[in-house]
Design an enzyme around this catalytic site. Sequence first.
Site, PDB file in Angstrom:
ATOM      1  N   SER A 484       0.851  -1.184   0.000  1.00 14.68           N
ATOM      2  CA  SER A 484       0.000   0.000   0.000  1.00 14.68           C
ATOM      3  C   SER A 484       0.894   1.243   0.000  1.00 14.68           C
ATOM      4  O   SER A 484       1.712   1.403  -0.896  1.00 14.68           O
ATOM      5  CB  SER A 484      -0.952  -0.043   1.187  1.00 14.68           C
ATOM      6  OG  SER A 484      -1.979   0.909   1.040  1.00 14.68           O
ATOM      7  N   ASP A 569      -8.220  -5.222  -6.236  1.00 13.62           N
ATOM      8  CA  ASP A 569      -7.942  -4.150  -5.277  1.00 13.62           C
ATOM      9  C   ASP A 569      -8.795  -2.928  -5.606  1.00 13.62           C
ATOM     10  O   ASP A 569      -8.733  -2.393  -6.706  1.00 13.62           O
ATOM     11  CB  ASP A 569      -6.450  -3.798  -5.353  1.00 13.62           C
ATOM     12  CG  ASP A 569      -5.970  -2.930  -4.202  1.00 13.62           C
ATOM     13  OD1 ASP A 569      -6.814  -2.278  -3.551  1.00 13.62           O
ATOM     14  OD2 ASP A 569      -4.751  -2.903  -3.961  1.00 13.62           O
ATOM     15  N   HIS A 601      -6.705  -5.852  -1.827  1.00 14.14           N
ATOM     16  CA  HIS A 601      -5.651  -5.000  -1.275  1.00 14.14           C
ATOM     17  C   HIS A 601      -4.894  -5.784  -0.204  1.00 14.14           C
ATOM     18  O   HIS A 601      -5.235  -5.772   0.966  1.00 14.14           O
ATOM     19  CB  HIS A 601      -6.270  -3.742  -0.677  1.00 14.14           C
ATOM     20  CG  HIS A 601      -5.271  -2.661  -0.398  1.00 14.14           C
ATOM     21  ND1 HIS A 601      -4.569  -2.032  -1.391  1.00 14.14           N
ATOM     22  CD2 HIS A 601      -4.851  -2.102   0.769  1.00 14.14           C
ATOM     23  CE1 HIS A 601      -3.767  -1.122  -0.859  1.00 14.14           C
ATOM     24  NE2 HIS A 601      -3.922  -1.150   0.451  1.00 14.14           N
TER      25      HIS A 601
END
Length: 625
Positions: A484, A569, A601
Site C-alpha cells: 500500500s 484491489d 488489497h
Amino acid sequence: MTTESVPLIPHSVLFGNPSRLVPEISPDGTRLLYLAPDEGVLNVWVAPVDRPEEAVVVTRDRGRGIRTYGLCHDDRTLFYLRDENGDESWRVHLVDIVTGEERCATPYDGVQARVLAHNRWHPTTMLIGLNKDRPGLHDVYSLDLVTGGLTKIAENPGYLSWLIDTDLKVRGGTRMKPDGGTAVFLDPPDGPDGSDGSDGPDGGPPPWLDVPYEDAMGTRVIGFARDGATCHLLSSIGANACRLFEVDVATGERTLLAEDPVYDVKQVETDPLTRRPQAVLFAKDRDERVFLDEEFGKDIGRIRGELALLDIDGEIYVDRTDRSGRLWTVSVVTGAGPVLYYVYDREAGHLRRLFSHQPELEGYRLSRMEPFEFTARDGVTVHGYVTWPPGAERRDLPAVLNVHGGPWARHTFAFDEEAQLLANRGYACVQVNFRGSTGYGKHFRNLGAKQWGAAMQTDLLDALGHLVAEGGIDPARVAIMGCSYGGYAALAGAAFTPSVFTCAITQCGPSNLLTMLAAGAPTRTPLQAFMHAHVGDPETERDMLWERSPLSRVDDIRIPVLVVQGANDIRVPRAEAEQIVAALAEKGLAHEYLLFPDEGHGLARPANRQAYYTAVERFLAAHLG
C-alpha cells in the site's frame, strides 16, 4: 554464533494458516469460539468452554477465509463477514449454531455491509450499514436476527460514520469538511433523531463539535455510556496528543480522564455493563496502561503476575464477551514467539492456557522487535523498530527497509511475520514510523501532510543513515519493500534515490498519485477531502503530485523491482501496477510482475502468501545476497 546455525523457518509456518486464532467466549459463558482451518480455509469452530478439544466447525467458507466474526447475544446466532476475492463488498452471513442453518443477511451484489451495533440489551437486533442506494453513503438498517428481515431506519445525510448509543438509537454522525476537518452532529438522548436530516450537515443547526483539519485524525466520539447522556470523546483539540474525555452530551461539559503530552490514546478498555472507561492504553515503544478503575487494575495485575511466574513478557489484551463478566479471553503478544491465548477466570483469579496461534513457531529461534529513535535532517525526532537476525553479529548486515502502509498508521511492538522471515534469512528488518504516522501526537502526524515522496521519504533515508553510522547495516546492501503506502515508498525509493537501494519490492503500491486519487471505490468518496488535504489536490497541485509520482521518474530507475498486485484491489487499483510495469518494460528495466487474480488489497489466501514470500526471498537472495 552465525545465522547459518539458525534453522530456517518454512514459509508455511509463517504465512500459512494459523493453527487457531481469535478465541472468544460466548455471551452466555458456555462456549468457546475461535478461527481455525477447515480444508485449508479459516472457519469458525465452537467447543464447550472448558473442553476446547471437542470443537466442531460451524461455518463452511471455501474462499479467502473468515477474519471477522462474533456470536450474538441471542446465544445462538453467529455472524461473519465475507467478500468475493478481495473486492471489499462485504456481506453479513448468519449461522444458527444449534441447527447449522446458514443464510446471507445482505445478499446484494456490489454492496458493502458494515456491522454498526449489537449488544446485550437488544439480543435479537443488529444495526448494519449498507450502501445499497448510494454507493458512497451507508444508510442504517435494522436486522432482525430471528426473521432475517432488514428495515432501513436512517438515511445517510452525508455522514462518514454514524453515532449509535447502547439502545441502538441513531444519535448523529460525522461528516468530512471540504478542508479535511470533520464536523460531529450529535443529539441528546431525548432529542430528535439525527438520522432524519433535520440536524444533519445541510441546513440545520451547527455541529455539536467542529474539528479543525489538524485535529481530524485525533478526534472522534468512541461511544456512549449506558445512560445515553454521556459520551466518551478522544480529542487533540487544544493539545498535541489525543486525550480521553467524558462529555455530558446536553451541556457539552467535559471531564478529562487520561492524557499524555506526546503519545495518542491507542485503545480504551470499557466496562461491558456500564460502558464507562476502565483503562487507557498509550502506544509508546511498548504499551503503557493507565487505569481508571481500581478493580480492573487488580485483575490485570493478577494476569501479569501469573504470566511473570511463567517468565512471559508481553503485551496483554483482554476480550470480555461473557455477559456475566466471569470469563475473559486474554491474548499475549511477546514479539519473539507466537501469540498466546488464555482464559482468565475472574472469580478464581486464575489463568488457563488455551493455545498459541502457531505452535510450530515454538520450535524456532525468533527475534524480538527492538525500538530505536533518531533525529531527522530537520531536527524532528523519529521512532522505529529493528529486528536483527538471531545469532548474527550486528555489524555490516544486509538490511530490508520495510515500510508500513496507511500511511496513517504505525508499526507497534508485535509479532511481525515479515520481520521474522527477513531476520531468519539474515537481514536486519528496519521499520520506521516516519512523520505522518499515527500515535505520536498531531504535530508529528501533520508534518506528513503533502509529504509523500518528500519528508516522509527522507525520514526513511535518515533512519538508514542512523543505523549505518552505528555500524549495524552495510549501506551497499539495502532493499526497500512495503504494501500500500509502503509499496509507494518502495517505488519512490527506486525512482528518486536508486543509489541508496539494491532492489525494491512493491505490493499494491500507487505509482501515479494523480491516477490513484482519481480512482478508488465509491465507498471511499467521502474521504476525498481528507486525501486532498493530506496527499494533494489534483485541481491546484497537479504538478507537485506528478513530480512525487514514481512513474514520472521511471527513467531514473536502475535497480530491479518486484511488482505485486491483487487484481480486485479497490483501494489501489490494478492499473497502478500495470502502468509502472509497462513503463519498466518499455525502458528495458529489470523487473518482475506477480498478479494474483483472486486477491484485493493485500494477500489473504495462504497459498498466495506463500507464493509471494517465496518470490520475495528469491528476489532478495539474488540482489542482496
